[in-house]
Design a protein around this motif. Structure first.
Motif, PDB file in Angstrom:
ATOM      1  N   ASP A 111      -2.212  -1.946  -1.064  1.00  0.00           N
ATOM      2  CA  ASP A 111      -1.265  -1.871  -2.180  1.00  0.00           C
ATOM      3  C   ASP A 111      -0.490  -3.159  -2.353  1.00  0.00           C
ATOM      4  O   ASP A 111      -0.119  -3.521  -3.463  1.00  0.00           O
ATOM      5  N   ARG A 122       5.099  -6.384   2.404  1.00  0.00           N
ATOM      6  CA  ARG A 122       6.105  -5.547   3.048  1.00  0.00           C
ATOM      7  C   ARG A 122       5.473  -4.689   4.142  1.00  0.00           C
ATOM      8  O   ARG A 122       4.276  -4.800   4.416  1.00  0.00           O
ATOM      9  N   GLU A 170       3.864  -2.212   4.726  1.00  0.00           N
ATOM     10  CA  GLU A 170       3.028  -1.160   4.179  1.00  0.00           C
ATOM     11  C   GLU A 170       1.577  -1.625   4.293  1.00  0.00           C
ATOM     12  O   GLU A 170       0.884  -1.289   5.218  1.00  0.00           O
ATOM     13  N   TYR A 230      -4.944  10.441  -6.118  1.00  0.00           N
ATOM     14  CA  TYR A 230      -5.186   9.755  -4.844  1.00  0.00           C
ATOM     15  C   TYR A 230      -6.456  10.290  -4.178  1.00  0.00           C
ATOM     16  O   TYR A 230      -7.403   9.546  -3.934  1.00  0.00           O
ATOM     17  N   TYR A 257       3.476  11.930  -6.876  1.00  0.00           N
ATOM     18  CA  TYR A 257       3.679  10.576  -7.384  1.00  0.00           C
ATOM     19  C   TYR A 257       3.661  10.542  -8.909  1.00  0.00           C
ATOM     20  O   TYR A 257       4.273   9.693  -9.514  1.00  0.00           O
ATOM     21  N   TRP A 293       3.250   7.161 -11.501  1.00  0.00           N
ATOM     22  CA  TRP A 293       4.069   6.366 -10.575  1.00  0.00           C
ATOM     23  C   TRP A 293       4.598   5.089 -11.223  1.00  0.00           C
ATOM     24  O   TRP A 293       3.828   4.314 -11.785  1.00  0.00           O
ATOM     25  N   ASN A 344      11.525   0.003  -3.375  1.00  0.00           N
ATOM     26  CA  ASN A 344      10.369  -0.881  -3.140  1.00  0.00           C
ATOM     27  C   ASN A 344      10.264  -1.897  -4.252  1.00  0.00           C
ATOM     28  O   ASN A 344      10.499  -1.580  -5.408  1.00  0.00           O
ATOM     29  N   HIS A 367       1.096  -6.587  -6.555  1.00  0.00           N
ATOM     30  CA  HIS A 367       0.599  -5.224  -6.495  1.00  0.00           C
ATOM     31  C   HIS A 367      -0.526  -5.114  -7.523  1.00  0.00           C
ATOM     32  O   HIS A 367      -0.272  -5.242  -8.713  1.00  0.00           O
TER      33      HIS A 367
HETATM   34  C1  BGC Z   1       2.755   1.833  -2.716  1.00  0.00           C
HETATM   35  C2  BGC Z   1       2.118   2.308  -3.986  1.00  0.00           C
HETATM   36  C3  BGC Z   1       1.504   3.638  -3.673  1.00  0.00           C
HETATM   37  C4  BGC Z   1       2.664   4.527  -3.361  1.00  0.00           C
HETATM   38  C5  BGC Z   1       2.443   5.946  -3.224  1.00  0.00           C
HETATM   39  C6  BGC Z   1       3.876   2.752  -2.460  1.00  0.00           C
HETATM   40  O1  BGC Z   1       4.739   2.362  -1.490  1.00  0.00           O
HETATM   41  O2  BGC Z   1       3.099   0.502  -2.739  1.00  0.00           O
HETATM   42  O3  BGC Z   1       1.486   1.390  -4.695  1.00  0.00           O
HETATM   43  O4  BGC Z   1       0.678   4.151  -4.627  1.00  0.00           O
HETATM   44  O5  BGC Z   1       3.398   4.029  -2.269  1.00  0.00           O
HETATM   45  O6  BGC Z   1       3.631   6.489  -3.341  1.00  0.00           O
END
Ligand code: BGC
Length: 928
Positions: free
Chosen positions: A481, A485, A487, A551, A609, A612, A801, A806
């Motif tokens: 993603d 960070r 993640e 997802y 989500y 999103w 965030n 991205h």
């Molecule tokens: C990511 C997103 C992802 C999401 C799901 C985030 O922190 O960066 O791109 O789809 O989480 O909630």
């Protein structure tokens, strides 16, 4: 160069060029058919696979002689010869015939090799040293990399030497002072509890007669993010073949010796710290005394996979790495170096966003001088680094403690940072580094670039380039993603919408095939899939049985996308059973075919989500002015998933399943119309809701016309600004085009005020932001994602965030190729191509060249008033449908390979031609 007689070029094995080492017993072979005769097609082929170059040269396919196969196929040709043993070297070539019966000459020779296919091939042991962490920041333990080594003698003349290498963590092997290969983050990222990969290197040239030294360094990598308490392990098996026919083996085991090196820590997120005063000179050569080094521990413990997963092996499988690893893509020079605190702190703008780190050249430093590097997405107005949004990764630093040598060069090896800006403190020269002292090392998954995109709008060109920068930065073993960070996860939703764009920009077939193994491994016995993969250390709870619509839908929709793009049927076959289980599972989470909050994902994690990151998106988005309502978004994606499952079933010949899944689609569509549509169109006609209803074929006839109007009104109301979330955004431009208004799609993509794609670019972005409002350059405060906006607050920083890199909103790249350039596949793998550009006066011209699996496709147009010129080239062995905007047929002049071009009628304001592979120029008068 094309030849008079047809010839097969660009031979590939498992979708890769070069000598691939595979663990697959029936690897997929492929090539491109080339001929200089316009309209040539492949009528037949013959593949020979031999055990030696000499045999192949004598046309002796002792492993496999396919015989002459009457077929136009050039993709997914599966090896069907003798069973190939471990280590078998395979030499192969192919001959093709065209439709006139002309027989080509043999192609050039290509090679592949079999890896180690069974457990008994492995003599080596997993070894390591278990040490306390150097430091701990919140939940991140920072371990020092471990050095392991051994010496051995070679007394005979060497024929070849092969190193099979793996690690729990990341490794770098060295032989006689030299690095083995030039890959990063090997052995790649998997759910280590289920499988580990090994890489294979030909190291013959690194060895010598007499005494030799081999060493490996192992660092935490993905094994330690999130953390699993060190215990990194190294595995190496060096196989020596001598000219006299004998062989020998050097394998990691208790006879190796280990120690810590100069690095204090190396952490995927938190950087790498190297104290060069502690360098172990010559540790990887024979000129070294390791008598004080420690005896390593043996054994591997990556943890147990969650019991409810479909694939729960007794112990992790060890398999050949199935893709091309992460490598250096290019080196970057700083675009600007600013002194922020004179003599003390310098901030470098590297000119564009990328993932990697920097290499330092340091002169005249004192022994013990500490140079510190921090990386960021943005800078503050005072020039200092802005990286407050990195959450845990905000604590990152690469550190180098100088040895005091007159000149020192250093770069980290076991970490990566997505960034555009680099902060340097502790530089020995108070004037700061010069341009040649700092080199940006951009890394990404190796994948040949396949596209060139240029049009009359510099902003759109920059947007396309920024999508490419973002893709490379986020394609590190999985489509992650974001690269900066804490993640960096292979989130399924983001990856799903971006896949087509990515596949146009680079040859990512093997990259996706590798990642799709991780997707399959994430399935639960109940049929649900996770929401990200690999999840080796449990970034997300393994117990979560459902990643939710969009997802988890990746399990159905991505195989189809890969099939559509690369013509790879095998991927559908591999996924089919899992798809059937998933489809039935999803059904159980619905009530009356729409989402049911008491079932499935929401009942478990209460985390939806929806669309999103729509401008006004929060977890319940039903009041959004821009995005799609969560329920509508899920219904639309669920419908699309059922429809895709139906297409896959039909493609594989499962007629009953196809009809059943199509029925599921119809059911969702019916419920969708009952719940969300009334006599005016969408009851809640936001940009997102209307776009999804149109693009996913959920409304028909008069309702469709109403929703089209609502969508256009909505955009007009917002003056062509777009504010949907990431999941409705890719639907917007196709929906406007399907409503018959490509000019309005252009109005949206050409928009440069907030919020829009053009706004990012005008704000100076060279990458795609996470949010439309990631930065508000147009506001007097020029805030970077104003705190308090949007979901996902970090408890520590109180910030949402945010990221300058991205890929998700970059999914518009697909539209740019398919509608501005007009190139799309009509049949899987581009065996049949549609060329249907949408010329627009504001853009004036476009030229898109795409290296498809069948060969190069070019589509170019210039529009001058109503005069349009279109130039099209398509590869041999393909068919094409070419749509030329024109008032009528008489207004179209054609030149080029006319003999293999046929006018098939006027449709939707275009003269439509069918063509075989060739080059064509069309001059027409359009009605606009
Ligand atoms: C990511 C997103 C992802 C999401 C799901 C985030 O922190 O960066 O791109 O789809 O989480 O909630």
């Amino acid at each position: 160069m094309a030849k008079k007689h047809p010839v097969a070029v660009a031979l590939s094995c498992e979708h890769l060029d070069g000598c691939v080492v595979t663990g697959k017993t029936c690897p997929q072979l492929g090539w491109q058919f080339q001929s200089e005769l316009p309209g040539a097609i492949q009528a037949a082929y013959r593949v020979l696979v031999a055990s030696s170059d000499a045999r192949l040269a004598a046309d002796d396919g002792d492993f496999w002689d396919s015989g002459m196969v009457q077929s136009g196929d050039t993709i997914d040709i599966r090896y069907a010869g003798k069973a190939l043993p471990s280590r078998a070297g395979c030499f192969w070539k192919v001959k093709v015939w065209d439709g006139t019966g002309s027989e080509g000459s043999w192609s050039e020779t290509a090679q592949f090799r079999m890896g180690l296919l069974s457990e008994s091939d492995w003599q080596s042991k997993w070894i390591g040293l278990d040490k306390e962490p150097y430091a701990q920041i919140r939940y991140a333990q920072m371990f020092a990399p471990v050095y392991l080594r051994k010496e051995f003698a070679i007394g005979k003349e060497l024929e070849s030497a092969t190193l099979y290498a793996s690690a729990l963590g990341w490794y770098e092997f060295r032989i006689n002072g030299q690095r083995v290969g030039h890959d990063y983050f090997t052995p790649g990222w998997t759910d280590y509890r289920i499988r580990l990969y090994y890489n294979t290197y030909d190291v013959t040239a690194l060895l010598k007669q007499g005494q030799n030294a081999i060493g490996g360094v192992v660092a935490g990598g993905w094994h330690n993010w999130p953390d699993r308490g060190g215990k990194m392990r190294l595995l190496g098996q060096l196989e020596l073949q001598f000219k006299d026919g004998s062989s020998a083996l050097v394998a990691t085991d208790g006879s190796w010796r280990g120690a810590l090196g100069p690095e204090r820590y190396a952490h995927l997120l938190l950087g790498e710290s190297c104290d060069m005063r502690k360098a172990i000179q010559g540790w990887d050569t024979t000129d070294f005394d390791a008598s004080k080094w420690e005896v390593p521990v043996e054994g591997l413990d990556p943890g147990k996979p969650f019991a409810s997963k479909v694939n729960v092996p007794a112990k992790p499988a060890l398999e050949a790495y199935p893709s091309a690893p992460v490598r250096v893509y290019r080196e970057r020079k700083p675009a600007a170096i600013k002194s922020v605190v004179p003599g003390e702190m310098f901030v470098l703008d590297m000119g564009a966003y990328y993932t990697g780190f920097v290499r330092l050249k340091i002169k005249g430093a004192q022994r013990g001088q500490l140079i510190r590097l921090r990386y960021g997405d943005w800078i503050n107005k005072d020039g200092t680094l802005f990286n407050a949004y990195l959450r845990l990764a905000v604590n990152m630093a690469d550190e180098y403690i100088c040895s005091g040598a007159p000149e020192e060069t250093w770069e980290p090896r076991f970490t990566f940072h997505g960034h555009r800006y680099v902060e340097i403190t502790g530089w020995p020269d108070p004037k700061g580094p010069s341009e040649s002292d700092v080199v940006g090392i951009e890394i990404t998954q190796y994948a040949p670039d396949t596209i060139s995109f240029a049009c009359g709008s510099p902003m759109l060109n920059k947007l396309f380039e920024s999508i490419g920068n973002t893709r490379r930065a986020c394609f590190i073993e999985a489509p992650i993603d974001c690269p900066q960070r804490d993640e960096r996860q292979g989130w399924f939703g983001d990856a799903l919408i971006f896949a087509n764009t990515a596949n146009y920009q680079a040859q990512l077939h093997s990259f996706y095939r590798k990642w799709m193994v991780e997707i399959l491994d994430s399935q639960h016995k109940g049929g649900g899939f996770a929401r990200l993969a690999p999840n080796n250390n449990g970034y997300w709870p393994d117990s979560d049985p459902d990643g939710g619509p969009i997802y988890a839908d990746i399990s159905v929709v991505l195989p189809w996308k890969i099939y559509r793009h690369y013509g790879d049927r095998e991927v559908l076959q591999i996924f089919y059973q899992a798809i059937c289980r998933y489809v039935e599972f999803r059904k159980t989470t619905l009530s009356n075919w729409l989402r049911d909050e008491s079932k499935g994902i929401i009942a478990i994690t209460n985390e939806w989500y929806g669309d999103w990151l729509a401008i006004d998106h929060f977890f319940t988005a039903e009041t959004s002015e821009w995005g799609a309502d969560t329920s509508i978004c899920y219904a639309a994606y669920t419908a699309k998933m059922f429809m895709t499952a139906s297409k896959i079933a039909a493609e594989l010949g499962h007629k009953d399943d196809a009809a059943q899944f199509q029925g599921y689609f119809e059911n969702v569509k019916q419920s969708f119309n009952q719940a969300y549509v009334d006599e005016h169109g969408m009851k809640h006609p936001t940009q997102g809701n209307c776009a999804l209803a149109l693009a996913f074929q959920l409304v028909d006839g008069a309702v469709r016309a109403l929703v089209s109007k609502q969508l256009r009104d909505e955009f007009r109301k917002h003056d062509w600004n777009i504010g949907t979330g990431i999941f409705a955004a890719p639907a917007v431009l196709p929906a406007l085009c399907s409503a018959g208004h490509p000019d309005e799609a252009y109005s949206v993509i050409l928009k440069e005020t907030y919020p829009s794609w053009g706004y990012m670019i005008k704000s100076g972005a060279a990458s795609i932001w996470e949010r439309w409002y990631s930065r508000r350059t147009e506001l007097p405060e020029d805030e970077i994602c104003p705190p308090g906006r949007g979901p996902c607050f970090d408890k520590n920083t109180k910030l949402g965030n945010n990221s300058a890199c991205h890929p998700a909103l970059g999914a518009v790249g697909e539209w740019m190729v398919e509608y501005i350039g007009g190139i799309s596949p009509l049949e899987p793998g581009f065996k049949k191509i549609r060329i249907k550009p949408l010329p627009d006066a504001r853009v004036g011209l476009a030229e898109v060249t795409y290296l498809s699996p069948m060969g190069k496709i070019r589509s170019a147009w210039t529009l001058d008033g109503s005069r349009l010129r279109m130039e099209v080239a398509t590869p041999a062995n393909t068919k094409a449908e070419i749509w030329v905007p024109a008032k009528n047929q008489e207004d179209v002049q054609v030149s080029g390979d006319k003999a293999v071009l046929h006018f098939s009628g006027m449709q939707d304001g275009c003269a439509v031609f069918t063509a075989l592979g060739g080059s064509y120029v069309f001059d027409s008068v359009t009605s606009s």
